[in-house]
Motif scaffolding. Structure first.
Motif, PDB file in Angstrom:
ATOM      1  N   LEU A  88       0.829  -1.212   0.000  1.00 36.53           N
ATOM      2  CA  LEU A  88       0.000   0.000   0.000  1.00 36.53           C
ATOM      3  C   LEU A  88       0.860   1.258   0.000  1.00 36.53           C
ATOM      4  O   LEU A  88       0.550   2.239  -0.695  1.00 36.53           O
ATOM      5  CB  LEU A  88      -0.929  -0.009   1.212  1.00 36.53           C
ATOM      6  CG  LEU A  88      -2.068  -1.025   1.206  1.00 36.53           C
ATOM      7  CD1 LEU A  88      -2.803  -1.010   2.535  1.00 36.53           C
ATOM      8  CD2 LEU A  88      -3.035  -0.732   0.064  1.00 36.53           C
ATOM      9  N   ARG A  89       1.926   1.228   0.748  1.00 35.35           N
ATOM     10  CA  ARG A  89       2.824   2.381   0.798  1.00 35.35           C
ATOM     11  C   ARG A  89       3.408   2.666  -0.588  1.00 35.35           C
ATOM     12  O   ARG A  89       3.474   3.826  -1.019  1.00 35.35           O
ATOM     13  CB  ARG A  89       3.941   2.114   1.812  1.00 35.35           C
ATOM     14  CG  ARG A  89       4.957   3.241   1.941  1.00 35.35           C
ATOM     15  CD  ARG A  89       6.128   2.801   2.807  1.00 35.35           C
ATOM     16  NE  ARG A  89       7.197   3.795   2.803  1.00 35.35           N
ATOM     17  CZ  ARG A  89       7.420   4.652   3.780  1.00 35.35           C
ATOM     18  NH1 ARG A  89       6.634   4.661   4.849  1.00 35.35           N
ATOM     19  NH2 ARG A  89       8.411   5.515   3.697  1.00 35.35           N
ATOM     20  N   ALA A  90       3.832   1.604  -1.282  1.00 28.21           N
ATOM     21  CA  ALA A  90       4.399   1.782  -2.622  1.00 28.21           C
ATOM     22  C   ALA A  90       3.351   2.372  -3.574  1.00 28.21           C
ATOM     23  O   ALA A  90       3.647   3.275  -4.375  1.00 28.21           O
ATOM     24  CB  ALA A  90       4.912   0.445  -3.146  1.00 28.21           C
ATOM     25  N   GLU A  91       2.125   1.874  -3.494  1.00 26.85           N
ATOM     26  CA  GLU A  91       1.063   2.386  -4.366  1.00 26.85           C
ATOM     27  C   GLU A  91       0.745   3.844  -4.049  1.00 26.85           C
ATOM     28  O   GLU A  91       0.561   4.671  -4.950  1.00 26.85           O
ATOM     29  CB  GLU A  91      -0.195   1.521  -4.219  1.00 26.85           C
ATOM     30  CG  GLU A  91      -1.322   1.940  -5.139  1.00 26.85           C
ATOM     31  CD  GLU A  91      -2.538   1.037  -5.056  1.00 26.85           C
ATOM     32  OE1 GLU A  91      -3.535   1.343  -5.736  1.00 26.85           O
ATOM     33  OE2 GLU A  91      -2.502   0.036  -4.296  1.00 26.85           O
ATOM     34  N   LEU A  92       0.687   4.178  -2.771  1.00 27.21           N
ATOM     35  CA  LEU A  92       0.389   5.549  -2.371  1.00 27.21           C
ATOM     36  C   LEU A  92       1.527   6.501  -2.735  1.00 27.21           C
ATOM     37  O   LEU A  92       1.284   7.644  -3.137  1.00 27.21           O
ATOM     38  CB  LEU A  92       0.112   5.602  -0.869  1.00 27.21           C
ATOM     39  CG  LEU A  92      -1.218   4.968  -0.434  1.00 27.21           C
ATOM     40  CD1 LEU A  92      -1.234   4.692   1.071  1.00 27.21           C
ATOM     41  CD2 LEU A  92      -2.396   5.862  -0.820  1.00 27.21           C
ATOM     42  N   THR A  93       2.741   6.028  -2.626  1.00 32.21           N
ATOM     43  CA  THR A  93       3.883   6.852  -3.035  1.00 32.21           C
ATOM     44  C   THR A  93       3.796   7.164  -4.521  1.00 32.21           C
ATOM     45  O   THR A  93       4.048   8.303  -4.952  1.00 32.21           O
ATOM     46  CB  THR A  93       5.202   6.127  -2.717  1.00 32.21           C
ATOM     47  OG1 THR A  93       5.287   5.911  -1.303  1.00 32.21           O
ATOM     48  CG2 THR A  93       6.391   6.949  -3.175  1.00 32.21           C
ATOM     49  N   ALA A  94       3.425   6.163  -5.301  1.00 31.27           N
ATOM     50  CA  ALA A  94       3.272   6.369  -6.747  1.00 31.27           C
ATOM     51  C   ALA A  94       2.159   7.365  -7.058  1.00 31.27           C
ATOM     52  O   ALA A  94       2.171   8.018  -8.101  1.00 31.27           O
ATOM     53  CB  ALA A  94       2.988   5.034  -7.436  1.00 31.27           C
ATOM     54  N   ARG A  95       1.221   7.510  -6.125  1.00 35.33           N
ATOM     55  CA  ARG A  95       0.118   8.447  -6.314  1.00 35.33           C
ATOM     56  C   ARG A  95       0.432   9.828  -5.734  1.00 35.33           C
ATOM     57  O   ARG A  95      -0.434  10.691  -5.670  1.00 35.33           O
ATOM     58  CB  ARG A  95      -1.158   7.888  -5.678  1.00 35.33           C
ATOM     59  CG  ARG A  95      -1.744   6.693  -6.411  1.00 35.33           C
ATOM     60  CD  ARG A  95      -2.905   6.085  -5.610  1.00 35.33           C
ATOM     61  NE  ARG A  95      -3.565   5.028  -6.355  1.00 35.33           N
ATOM     62  CZ  ARG A  95      -4.672   5.177  -7.083  1.00 35.33           C
ATOM     63  NH1 ARG A  95      -5.258   6.374  -7.150  1.00 35.33           N
ATOM     64  NH2 ARG A  95      -5.211   4.176  -7.735  1.00 35.33           N
ATOM     65  N   GLY A  96       1.654  10.010  -5.266  1.00 33.48           N
ATOM     66  CA  GLY A  96       2.085  11.328  -4.830  1.00 33.48           C
ATOM     67  C   GLY A  96       2.138  11.559  -3.337  1.00 33.48           C
ATOM     68  O   GLY A  96       2.446  12.664  -2.877  1.00 33.48           O
ATOM     69  N   HIS A  97       1.877  10.547  -2.550  1.00 29.16           N
ATOM     70  CA  HIS A  97       1.917  10.699  -1.090  1.00 29.16           C
ATOM     71  C   HIS A  97       3.360  10.615  -0.594  1.00 29.16           C
ATOM     72  O   HIS A  97       4.148   9.793  -1.063  1.00 29.16           O
ATOM     73  CB  HIS A  97       1.067   9.619  -0.416  1.00 29.16           C
ATOM     74  CG  HIS A  97      -0.401   9.759  -0.658  1.00 29.16           C
ATOM     75  ND1 HIS A  97      -1.267  10.302   0.259  1.00 29.16           N
ATOM     76  CD2 HIS A  97      -1.158   9.449  -1.754  1.00 29.16           C
ATOM     77  CE1 HIS A  97      -2.491  10.311  -0.234  1.00 29.16           C
ATOM     78  NE2 HIS A  97      -2.455   9.789  -1.463  1.00 29.16           N
ATOM     79  N   ALA A  98       3.694  11.442   0.365  1.00 28.20           N
ATOM     80  CA  ALA A  98       5.036  11.447   0.966  1.00 28.20           C
ATOM     81  C   ALA A  98       4.929  10.968   2.414  1.00 28.20           C
ATOM     82  O   ALA A  98       4.031  11.384   3.147  1.00 28.20           O
ATOM     83  CB  ALA A  98       5.633  12.848   0.927  1.00 28.20           C
ATOM     84  N   THR A 133     -10.941   0.632   3.542  1.00 23.59           N
ATOM     85  CA  THR A 133     -11.076  -0.603   4.315  1.00 23.59           C
ATOM     86  C   THR A 133     -10.967  -1.834   3.429  1.00 23.59           C
ATOM     87  O   THR A 133     -10.485  -2.884   3.868  1.00 23.59           O
ATOM     88  CB  THR A 133     -12.428  -0.638   5.049  1.00 23.59           C
ATOM     89  OG1 THR A 133     -13.484  -0.400   4.107  1.00 23.59           O
ATOM     90  CG2 THR A 133     -12.465   0.425   6.140  1.00 23.59           C
ATOM     91  N   HIS A 134     -11.393  -1.735   2.183  1.00 23.43           N
ATOM     92  CA  HIS A 134     -11.353  -2.883   1.278  1.00 23.43           C
ATOM     93  C   HIS A 134      -9.927  -3.254   0.891  1.00 23.43           C
ATOM     94  O   HIS A 134      -9.685  -4.362   0.400  1.00 23.43           O
ATOM     95  CB  HIS A 134     -12.162  -2.586   0.013  1.00 23.43           C
ATOM     96  CG  HIS A 134     -13.601  -2.279   0.286  1.00 23.43           C
ATOM     97  ND1 HIS A 134     -14.474  -3.176   0.861  1.00 23.43           N
ATOM     98  CD2 HIS A 134     -14.325  -1.145   0.080  1.00 23.43           C
ATOM     99  CE1 HIS A 134     -15.667  -2.621   0.990  1.00 23.43           C
ATOM    100  NE2 HIS A 134     -15.608  -1.391   0.516  1.00 23.43           N
ATOM    101  N   ARG A 135      -8.994  -2.364   1.130  1.00 24.83           N
ATOM    102  CA  ARG A 135      -7.612  -2.602   0.725  1.00 24.83           C
ATOM    103  C   ARG A 135      -6.736  -3.119   1.866  1.00 24.83           C
ATOM    104  O   ARG A 135      -5.603  -3.513   1.636  1.00 24.83           O
ATOM    105  CB  ARG A 135      -7.001  -1.309   0.174  1.00 24.83           C
ATOM    106  CG  ARG A 135      -7.681  -0.836  -1.114  1.00 24.83           C
ATOM    107  CD  ARG A 135      -7.163   0.518  -1.544  1.00 24.83           C
ATOM    108  NE  ARG A 135      -7.705   0.901  -2.841  1.00 24.83           N
ATOM    109  CZ  ARG A 135      -7.111   0.665  -4.008  1.00 24.83           C
ATOM    110  NH1 ARG A 135      -5.942   0.046  -4.044  1.00 24.83           N
ATOM    111  NH2 ARG A 135      -7.671   1.043  -5.138  1.00 24.83           N
TER     112      ARG A 135
END
Length: 616
Positions: free
Chosen positions: A87-97, A119-121
């Motif tokens: 999830l962290r990798a996916e969120l980082t790819a979406r611009g989250h730091a 919650t589904h993730r």
């Protein structure tokens, strides 16, 4: 793992209420011995006690994230998200730091990205609160299977919440009151989703979230068991179960602290220990540590009963030797089980007297000993519910009974394997009439059956066994998960339950009963999926529940304690008891009355220590 608590009040300034929040948070110190934290705003106050497991330095809480220089979201979080790295990798790819390496921060950003659909993730065990300062809204979230507890208490202008009832009971506005329905729930031997026993208090249901806003509270289910067609043949199903177990255990071995397994020598705990041993060896982190509970002289003088045909010791040792585990038996005696400090610690861990007596105390003492060497333990809990392991799954009298099947069995043999009367057997007939336990159990049974998802075309047998499986996965397992969570977190030990991974639960729930028993035995799929990991004696062992002491001196000790209670005119439980029946039990004239004696003693200790107001 951690302990959380909080207070939302839309009519008060909670920045002036830190003393109250401090008191609520202090009750969770057992769950989080490593650090404490508070966060307050005008209408929200969040408390946290931390057991550091992942990102020891960076995971301090309550944790917040900012957007445009303002606090966007705050959480007090308990649990583990096992897929947080993906999830962290996916969120980082979406611009989250990210500022930390913790799974807590991943939960915050996941909510910011996907809203309530986050919650589904999530894959894991968790219970947490998310406060949105901009919307002035709270979200309480609990994992799909209800591994981690989360309670709440609606107030006229908001809500109180906590990992355990004690956090809420620490608030000056809350009195510990229990009515007839609460006492029925306490005695019923089924854990009704959402029910907290204490009047006015609720538990967030497994797979649910609760929204709290100025307009009140609303509950939403984000996950539940569904009936789906199972198209895999037996060989494919066995392979899929093994693939899932390999992945689940690998994920749950992640920890920055010492880790171990609970090993009874049964199929479930042996499979988890063997998988963990292989995973740790491959990562050059072995050998696996394992622990088992035993009682002085019990292995040598074991007597089979209606539930347990064999002692655990020889099988646990055989598995430990087979996988090269660093194994230790925690051997308890009657003096330890009867120690008032240990008995009170067990009651305080659960906030309720469940009448399981020494079984609860021994579990607490087992975890207390393990905590000296490990911070995280993997358990085989819930495999019986998932794969159909209990004897009553295979007993037509139990599966055909018009009640919960385990209740049908316990009426005959009791929880310890020896018939000793129901837990309510020493209560006064007038009390029992007000509680009406039989009607309560019947109502809860019908309620549970009404929820069961079915498929068209299933045979009568498949339909009934789907119901039996559902009852265990939504009622019986809740009792066991709650028991294990409280006993372990009372000493700051995190217990993980791989068999509760929702992917495995969903998959096996929808396999036909004929496939679950394809070799004519209990837990056919699990045995076949892990057979290559286990010695033959362990793989073929018949199910044996958690052990209970067979030392007659224990029965004599609780009988003596009951005699002392009956001699105490001020004992708060006295008005609830059938004095004649209690005297017969105390004098040994009622046979083995361990279970009802345990409940009477537990009720008295609870009424004394908690100051409970009974309104029957």
């Amino acid at each position: 793992m951690c302990g959380i608590t909080g207070w939302i009040s839309y009519d008060q300034d909670l920045t002036a209420e830190r003393d109250t929040l401090d008191a609520m948070t202090a009750t969770m110190a057992c769950r989080g011995p490593d650090a404490a934290g508070l966060w307050t705003d005008t209408h929200a106050a969040l408390g946290h006690r931390r057991l550091a497991v992942i990102d020891i330095e960076g995971g301090k809480q309550p944790m917040s994230v900012e957007r445009d220089g303002r606090t966007a979201l705050v959480t007090t979080y308990s649990g583990e998200i096992y897929n947080y790295r993906e999830l962290r990798a996916e969120l980082t790819a979406r611009g989250h730091a990210f500022r930390t390496s913790s799974d807590t921060e991943v939960a915050l950003h996941a909510y910011l990205e996907w809203g309530e659909d986050f919650t589904h993730r999530l894959n894991g065990m968790y219970a947490f609160a998310l406060w949105d300062p901009r919307e002035q809204r709270l979200l309480l979230v609990r994992d799909r299977m209800g591994i981690k507890p989360l309670y709440y208490y609606p107030t006229p202008d908001g809500v109180l919440f906590g990992s355990e009832p004690k956090a809420i009971l620490a608030h000056p506005a809350v009195r510990p009151a229990v009515d007839a329905e609460g006492l029925a729930e306490l005695l019923a031997f089924t854990k009704t989703p959402g029910h907290a026993v204490y009047k006015g208090m609720y538990e967030v249901r497994p797979g649910h979230l609760v929204r709290v806003g100025r307009q009140g509270l609303a509950e939403h289910r984000y996950w539940g068991l569904e009936a789906r067609e199972h198209t895999d043949d037996t060989d494919t199903t066995v392979r899929r179960v093994r693939e899932l177990l390999d992945d689940i255990v690998a994920r749950q071995l992640i920890a920055d602290v010492p880790l171990c397994t609970l090993l009874s020598g049964g199929l479930d705990s042996s499979a988890i220990t063997a998988l963990a041993a292989r995973g740790l060896s491959d990562a050059e982190r072995g050998p696996v540590r394992s622990f088992a509970v035993d009682f002085v002289g019990q292995t040598e003088h074991f007597k089979a009963d209606a539930l347990r045909a064999t002692p655990d010791g020889p099988y646990a040792h055989a598995l430990a030797e087979h996988v090269g585990a660093d194994h230790q038996d925690i051997v308890l005696d009657t003096a330890a089980l009867m120690d008032p400090a240990h008995r009170y610690a067990t009651l305080a861990a659960r906030d309720l007297p469940f009448g399981s007596g020494e079984s609860d105390t021994s579990l607490y003492l087992l975890f207390k000993s393990i905590r000296d060497r490990s911070t995280v333990a993997l358990s085989g809990e819930s495999a019986d519910e998932v794969f159909g392991g209990y004897s009553w799954f295979h007993d037509p009298r139990a599966t055909g009974a018009d009640t919960f099947p385990w209740i049908a069995v316990f009426r005959e043999v009791g929880f310890t394997g020896i018939r000793s009367g129901g837990r309510e057997a020493l209560l006064h007939p007038e009390v029992l009439a007000k509680v009406d336990l039989e009607a309560y159990q019947a109502a809860r049974y019908r309620e549970a059956l009404s929820e069961v998802p079915h498929r068209e075309g299933d045979s009568a047998t498949e339909r009934r066994m789907r119901e039996i499986c559902y009852l265990h996965l939504t009622r019986f397992v809740q009792f066991l998960l709650d028991r294990k969570d409280r006993a372990s977190m009372a000493v700051g030990l995190e217990v993980r339950v791989p068999f509760c991974d929702h992917r495995l639960v969903e998959y096996v729930f929808n396999t036909p009963w004929s496939m679950k028993t394809f070799d004519g035995r209990e837990k056919s799929l699990l045995r076949a999926a892990t057979r290559d990991l286990l010695p033959d004696a362990v793989a073929q062992r018949v199910k044996s529940p958690y052990p209970s002491t067979q030392d007659r001196r224990y029965n004599e000790a609780i009988q003596a304690e009951l005699r002392g209670l009956l001699a105490d005119g001020d004992a708060p439980v006295r008005p609830l008891l059938d004095t004649a029946a209690a005297r017969r039990a105390a004098d040994g004239a009622a046979g083995d009355a361990r279970q009802p004696i345990e409940m009477a003693l537990g009720l008295d200790a609870w009424l004394r220590r908690y100051g409970v107001e009974l309104t029957l």
